[in-house]
Every structure is written in structure tokens, then in C-alpha cells.
Scaffold this active site. Structure first.
Site, PDB file in Angstrom:
ATOM      1  CG  HIS B 262      -1.766   1.065   1.229  1.00  0.00           C
ATOM      2  ND1 HIS B 262      -3.409   0.966   0.990  1.00  0.00           N
ATOM      3  CD2 HIS B 262      -1.839   2.334   1.771  1.00  0.00           C
ATOM      4  CE1 HIS B 262      -3.901   2.141   0.989  1.00  0.00           C
ATOM      5  NE2 HIS B 262      -2.862   3.166   1.519  1.00  0.00           N
ATOM      6  CD  GLU B 263       1.542   3.660   3.487  1.00  0.00           C
ATOM      7  OE1 GLU B 263       1.642   4.525   3.016  1.00  0.00           O
ATOM      8  OE2 GLU B 263       0.290   3.191   4.261  1.00  0.00           O
ATOM      9  CG  HIS B 266       0.191   6.138  -0.929  1.00  0.00           C
ATOM     10  ND1 HIS B 266      -0.923   7.007  -1.307  1.00  0.00           N
ATOM     11  CD2 HIS B 266      -0.452   5.656   0.449  1.00  0.00           C
ATOM     12  CE1 HIS B 266      -2.371   6.491  -0.813  1.00  0.00           C
ATOM     13  NE2 HIS B 266      -1.770   5.935   0.275  1.00  0.00           N
ATOM     14  CD  GLU B 292      -6.223   5.227   0.143  1.00  0.00           C
ATOM     15  OE1 GLU B 292      -5.149   6.024   0.313  1.00  0.00           O
ATOM     16  OE2 GLU B 292      -6.552   4.055   0.808  1.00  0.00           O
TER      17      GLU B 292
END
Lengths: 497, 497
Positions: B262-263, B266, B292
Site C-alpha cells: 500500500h505505502e 503511494h 489512494e
């Protein structure tokens, strides 16, 4: 506006400056420890923008009004009087700096630093000369602008690191120190004793664990700090966030041990300033010579002392097992071994200040113009030969070895020796007050020396100036006597003279 | 002043703001990852001082003049036109904010955050009501001040995260999404299939090594970033310094794996913005819903995809040995297992947006005043029961579970669902362009999806607004169809419906 209101306004402004200086400190720390390689360009932008904001705040003309108004009261307590005195000193200095000079210095030193690194790698001093010449010209310009009436240019630069110090006061002490150091070094070189070297396996993780243990032994507050690795160890921060760094050489554990003790000494000072002073002008270090006294005290007067050797041997045996020496006395001799070398940062206690004193003389001649930059390499070699008995083979082990001048740092070197002078004077005074110190050191109990330093030095911040602070801590003014006595006793015992 | 000079002056000013924002980002990152416990008070001072400086720079009235002057030219290229548009948007918003409101919000939210943490620990919602009431009042005041003519208060707050978005456009999409999600969830709950759980030993060091490998697999540039641990994982930074954090649960490796992916998503976005745009208004993320979309794409459409499962199994077997499943299909089912739960942050893909949609409805009612804060706990439980079939047992698993409202973040929640809608639309468009995608994913080759994202999304920064950017990337406007189709296909395959 009443004097009280003026002081309150000055304090609010000062706290804002201090808070932004704290931000700049974190950016620097991060750059040396955490920042990824490609972060450099943005980091330079961020630091530059913050420096510009700080320059604006430091030269806000309201500061002069607040100081004048607050100064109409004459019954301020000592700490507030110190705030006003130091705020005035800092404002006057900042306001005198011509617009654009700070930026020009930042630009030229960034470029000079790059050239210096290349010249050092190539052992090519002439390549560095034009950059050094430009940096010196800017620093001369700065010195002329910020000097107080009657202050010499060098003293004006020294003032930044050692408020109120004057070369004419340092020269006689340094001359006697140089004579004494040369004599001690001659005796060491004439001795037949050869202290042992440490041998064994020194894994990096074990070195870092030992570093943590030793910093903790000294009383470093882990809730207000952390330990990381850096190419050039440093400490940074204040109050509740004072970080230390160290480095690890897998073939030699003493590098990590003494770098850690050194930076821990700096950090203990910052951690020990009275909380009520923090964020105020009086809540900063008294001078760099006082700061360095703390690092050198813990590094040399504790870490390399005979009394501490049993505890250090115990700690090192746990960390590494066999280290090539079995007795505390052998370890003490090993960590104080004197070797011929050209490099200041690798120098032992006996030789370190000889390195500094020659830099002090050379940088004064460079600043005054008596020594043209292109003549530095030869002047360095001549002086080195006079003090150490041989000449550097090339500039990388001569006048290109230190980063300072490429960064425009003129007036910083003497604070190293002031630190050693102060450390020895503090250690001597402490021993008079703490007759049982050696027994405690041997058992690894360092609470008494820390308590003593907290009380005599740390908590006072900048409420007194450096000479006042040292005089109250040591019972009189500091000169070369305690340091020479300390070195004579230590090396006389090891080298049997 | 010519339009060209005006744009240059605006750019210089903007770069200074961007550089100081970069400093603030490092201070925040450090606070979450490195700062010692006692550093909090000074850090709050530093961040507050920096925020005040930034507020002054953002409301500098010269900005309006520069924008007006630069706007007299009408032949600017798209990127500069975007700079001017976004600078105008940001300035207008900052200048409309009443003096003192930002400070009052900072103070009240700091206090509310503290009260929220205590109330959550005590499962005592009434304790939080007064603080929430004050924060809502301030945010209402802010919304009224910054709203453009005709803009609703909620849209005025949403604008900060999703420039140009309007609730009236979101409502119909979200309503159809909710219906589809509820239907899918009913089918999953009615299924007889029970996906396996992972079992084994998952040492922390192995999890972190796996996290590094997976981030590298995705194309994360380690020369422009780093990975650390944080209690609440986040990514931060831009350009050459984009850092990610993750967390480790020794009993469950999926936490670390998917937080990292997820990170990383980003971070890939920030690392991929065109260098020529960096430090400019057009060089920022297009919207939080786009940001997102990147995290959710790499987390869910790569990391939790059936095609990637063989590679993930390979990586996990190297890191942990036995993990309780032997086949890629079992791993795919295990990491997509749907379980009943109350907590948004632990929710799977099938349920996550139902959590968001209820928060979106509740926070709009709180802001408008239709829902008095004291009625929130019951309203939350009623809505939760309607969507999920049961009621929270206490406020800590109900309306006190999220930090957002205590921090005054109203208008942020919908960007999570916009992210999921965008991610599914991007994934569908990518699959049309890359017919061989699945084979590459199975072999751990993620270069094609990264190249596609770089080209369609990352490099554009904010030159287009979010709907324009998504439309050009996906071939048309984004609605609920791709997300519902994705969820139906994935969970239909796993749960056999």
C-alpha cells in the site's frame, strides 16, 4: 511598553527562532544518518529556505527596541540579564552582516567543499587555492562587518564559537602549552616501552551494543536521545532530543568506543541544561570550548583513564571475548598508545593539541593575509616538521586533511584546545571534590562525575560566560597547567618516564 | 512587470513554500519513526513555528498580484497554466481563512486528539462529545470562510483533498456502489467455502526483509527512499526522497506485506512525478483519491490478485519456509478471506467501502448539524447494523475507532472510496492495454504495470485535475462499475458464487 512586556515580546520571538533552529538541526541530523542518496538537492532547498527565514527573524529590527526597552530595568535576575546580553550580542552581529554576504558564503563554501574533496582525493593542493582564496575574502569581509569597535578580524570570527575570547589572551597560554607538549612528546618518543595492541574479532553489532552500554553507563538519557551511525560522528539537538552518532571500524573497536564517549559527553551537556532555560538565549552552551570540554572529559578523563580501565575491560570482554590483553593496565596502555601520524582526527591525547596549535597560527596568518593561500602547503609542512619531526608526503596528509577551511570555518580550531584545557581543569577540580572517584570508576559507577558536571557546568547554560563558568567550576581561571600535568602523569606512567 | 516576470516571481515564492513544506514533512516523518519519547514538546514548537511561517508565505498578498499579472498572457503551456490555476486556488483559500482560526484549530484538535484517545481507551463516547462539538464548530467556521460562491460547506472541506469534487456528483455513484457491495457481501456470507488461514513462524526480521523485496519488486527506487517501521504505516515526501513505513505483527505476515505494498503504491506515485514539475503547484498529487488509487492498485490489484499469488508464495516461502498453504490458489484465497469485524482498518476489500460510505454520510450530517454530536454513537450503531448485520458492543469498536474526526478531518473519508473506484478503473484499463499482464505478474515482473502507471498517471502530477486525469488514463469517466465487477469476479471465484 514596559520592560517586562518588552522582555516577553523578545522571548516569544526568541522561542520562535529557537524552534526553527531545532527544525534545522533535525534536517541536518537526518541528512547525515537517514536521508536517501537522491534526497540531497531537495534537502539543500529546504535548509536554504529555513536559513533565509531564520536570517529574517534574527535581524528583525524590533529586537533592538525590545532589548533597549527591557534594559531600562536594572533588577533582572541573572538568567534574564544573560538572555538580554546574549540576544543583544546575536542581534548586533546578525544585523551587521551585509545583505547577500551570508548567501554568497553559503554558495562559495558549498562549491569550495566540493573542490576541496576533489583536491584532497587527487593530493593536489593548487587545485584548491582559488576556492580557498575566495572563501577567505568573504570571511574577511564578514569579520570586518561584524567586528565590534576595536575587535580584530580573527577575534570577530572566534566570537561566534567562543563569545568574548581574544587571541591576545590565548597566545601566551598556547605558547606555554606547546612547549610542554613538545617536551612530553620527546619523552614518549625517547621511551623504550611499547604498549600492546588490541587483537580479536570486533563484529559491528557487538560494537554498537557496547556503545549503547557505555553511553548508558555515563548517564546518557535514552528517553531524550538515540544512537545511530554516521561517517563523521557528531551529536546534535538540545533538551529532550539530543542525538548521538558513532562509527564502527571492524578492525579496531577503540574508534567506536571513544567516538561514542566523546559524543556522549557533548550530549550529556545538552541534556543537562536547566529545563527552565531551554529555548532561551541563556539556555544554550556557554562556548564551544566548554562544549568540547565535556566531550573530552568523558572521552579522555573517564574513558582513557587508568581508573576506568577495569570496567572498560569488563565491558569489552562481554562484547568481544578475547581482545588481546588480559589486564586493565595493559588495556589502559593500549588505548593511550602514541604513534607517529599526520592526521589530526587520529591523533592521541599527547599530540592532538600540537595539531590544533599549528592550525590556529596558520589560519590567523591566512585571514590577515600574512600567509598567501598558495604558500599554505609549504608553511604547513615546515611547521609540521618543527613540531612532529617529519614532513607530510603529500597535501592529503598535510593541509588538505581537514574540512574546516573549505567550509569557511576560521576561528573554530582553537576551541578544540580550549576544550582540552577546560576538561583537564575540570577533572582536577573534580578530583579534589571527589576523593573516592577512582574506586567508583573502576566499578563502572559514573554517577558522581555526572552529578558534579551537572551541578558545576551543565545546568548553567549560558547564564555565565565561558571564563566565569570555568572559574566557578574549577576555583580559578583555566591555564595550561592542569592539562600538562595530566598528560605528564598519564604518559609518564605508561611510558615510564 | 511582464506576465513572464510575474510567473517567475510566483515560482520563486512557491519554491520557497515547497522547500519549507519539505522540511515539515521530515519533521513529521522523524516524529513517527525516530524521535525519542521526550522530544515531543520541542517538536510541537518546531512544527508550530514552521506552520506559522508557511501560513505567512501562503497568504502573502503579492501572490494575488503575480497571478493576475501572469494571467494577462493566454498562451501559457498546460503545465504553467496548471501552476497558475492551483496557485490561485491555494492562495484564495489561505487568504480567506480568518486570522487565528488555524491556530484555534491546531489547539482544539491537539486537545481533542488527547481526549479521543482517552475516551476510546475507556470506551466512553460521552467523554469525547464536548471536544468533537468544538472541533466541528471550528471546521464549520472554516468551511463558511473558505467556500467559493455557491459551494456547500462540506464541498469546501472536501476541496482540500479532492479539488473540484462535489458531493452531489458522488452521491449517486456511492449509492449504486453501496447496493452492489451489500449484494456481494450477502453472497460471500451465504457461501459454504472457508478459505484457509496462514500458519507458521514469521520472525520480524524476515518480515522486514520480505517487505524490502516486495517494494523492490514493485519498482520502488531505494536511492530515493527508505523503509522503516511505524505504529501507523504511512508514506511521505516527494521527488528524490519518498519514504515508506510498515508495521510487523509476528503472528500475521499479511499485515506487513499489504501495508508495505500500500505505502509503496503511494511512494511510486510521488517518485514518478515528472522532475520538471517538482517544487511547482503542478508537481503535486492530483487528488487524494488519485493518491489512494495508487496505494490500492499495488495493494489489491497486484498484491491480492490471483495472478500475483505464485510470486507471492515464492517470496513468502523464501522468507518463512512453511506458511500453511502449498498452492498459489490457496494463498490467494487466504489473503482475501472475508471475516466479520467492526474495524475499518482491518476490513477486507469486500467490506472496506461500506465502512467508508457510512462515515461519509455521518460526517456530512455532523457538519450540517442534522446529527447532533451526542447522537453519533447510536446513529453509527444503527447504520452499522443496517449494512453489516450487527451492532458494535462499545464505542471503541464503533464511532471512536478512527482518529480522523478528533483531528478535524472532515471530507477526507470519501477519498478512500474514490481511491478504490479509481484503482479498479485503472486496473481494468491496464488489462485492456496489457493482455500478457497475468503471466508477468506470476513471474514477479511488475515493470509493465509500473510503466503504464508512470505514463498514464504519475508523471502528470496536477497538470490535469483528477477527473480529467482519470478519464484520459481510463478512457472515460470513473464510476462504480469496474470496482463492483472486480469484487464480484474475485470473490465469486474464491467463494464459488
Amino acid at each position: 511598553m514596559t520592560p517586562r512586556d518588552a522582555y516577553a515580546a523578545l522571548s516569544d520571538h526568541g522561542r520562535r527562532i529557537s524552534a526553527l533552529e531545532g527544525a534545522a538541526t533535525i534536517l541536518s541530523w537526518d541528512q547525515e544518518t537517514m536521508m536517501p542518496p537522491r534526497g540531497g538537492a531537495q534537502r539543500a532547498e529546504s535548509r536554504g529556505a529555513l536559513a533565509a527565514v531564520l536570517q529574517d527573524l534574527r535581524t528583525d529590527p524590533r529586537i533592538a527596541d525590545w532589548i533597549a526597552e527591557a534594559g531600562r530595568a536594572d533588577d533582572w535576575p541573572a538568567d534574564i540579564a544573560a538572555d538580554l546580553r546574549d540576544a543583544d550580542r546575536a542581534y548586533t552581529r546578525a544585523a551587521r552582516l551585509p545583505a547577500g554576504l551570508a548567501e554568497a558564503l553559503a554558495r562559495e563554501t558549498a562549491s569550495a567543499h566540493q573542490v576541496w574533496a576533489e583536491a584532497r582525493a587527487a593530493r593536489d593542493f593548487p587545485r584548491f587555492v582559488p576556492a580557498l582564496t575566495r572563501v577567505l575574502a568573504l570571511r574577511r569581509e564578514e569579520a570586518a562587518a561584524v567586528a565590534a569597535p576595536g575587535q580584530t578580524p580573527y577575534d570577530a570570527l572566534l566570537e561566534e564559537f567562543e563569545p568574548g575570547a581574544r587571541v591576545e589572551d590565548l597566545i601566551p597560554v598556547f605558547a606555554r602549552l606547546r612547549a610542554g607538549l613538545t617536551e612530553t612528546l620527546d619523552r614518549i618518543r625517547g621511551a623504550a616501552v611499547r604498549p600492546p595492541k588490541l587483537t580479536g574479532a570486533f563484529p559491528e553489532s557487538a560494537q554498537m551494543a557496547l556503545a549503547r552500554d557505555l553511553a548508558g553507563d555515563c548517564g546518557y538519557d535514552w528517553s531524550a536521545g538515540r544512537l545511530d551511525r554516521a561517517v563523521h560522528p557528531f551529536s546534535s539537538g538540545s533538551g529532550g532530543d539530543v542525538r548521538i552518532t558513532t562509527r564502527v571500524d571492524p578492525s579496531d573497536p577503540t574508534e567506536c568506543i571513544f567516538a561514542t564517549l566523546h559524543e556522549t559527553g557533548h550530549a550529556l551537556y545538552e541534556q543537562g541544561i536547566a529545563p527552565a532555560l531551554l529555548g532561551r538565549p541563556s539556555g544554550r552552551w556557554a562556548s564551544m570550548g566548554v562544549h568540547e570540554s565535556q566531550s573530552r572529559f568523558w572521552e579522555n578523563h573517564i574513558g582513557r583513564s587508568e581508573a576506568f580501565a577495569p570496567w572498560l575491560l569488563h565491558r569489552m570482554s562481554i562484547a568481544f571475548g578475547e581482545i588481546g590483553v588480559k589486564k586493565a593496565g595493559q588495556l589502559h596502555a593500549a588505548v593511550n598508545r602514541v604513534e607517529r601520524g599526520f592526521i589530526r582526527t587520529a591523533a592521541d591525547e599527547a599530540q592532538y593539541d600540537l595539531h590544533i596549535l599549528m592550525r590556529f597560527d596558520l589560519e590567523r596568518a591566512l585571514l590577515s593575509g600574512d600567509l598567501p593561500p598558495e604558500d599554505l602547503e609549504v608553511a604547513w609542512a615546515d611547521r609540521f616538521e618543527a613540531d612532529f619531526g617529519r614532513r607530510p608526503r603529500h597535501a592529503a596528509e598535510g593541509c588538505l586533511q581537514d574540512v574546516h577551511w573549505s567550509e569557511g570555518m576560521i576561528g573554530y580550531f582553537p576551541t578544540y584546545t580550549l576544550g582540552n584545557l577546560n576538561a583537564a581543569a575540570l577533572a582536577a577540580a573534580m578530583r579534589r571534590d571527589l576523593p573516592d572517584l577512582d574506586a567508583a570508576l573502576s566499578a563502572g559507577d559514573l554517577s558522581a562525575p555526572l552529578d558534579w558536571m551537572r551541578d558545576r557546568v551543565h545546568r548553567h547554560g549560558r547564564v555565565m560566560n565561558a571564563p566565569e563558568l570555568m572559574a566557578q567550576a574549577c576555583g580559578g581561571p583555566v591555564d595550561e597547567t592542569p592539562l600538562l600535568a595530566h598528560l605528564h602523569a598519564k604518559f609518564g606512567a605508561i611510558y615510564d618516564f
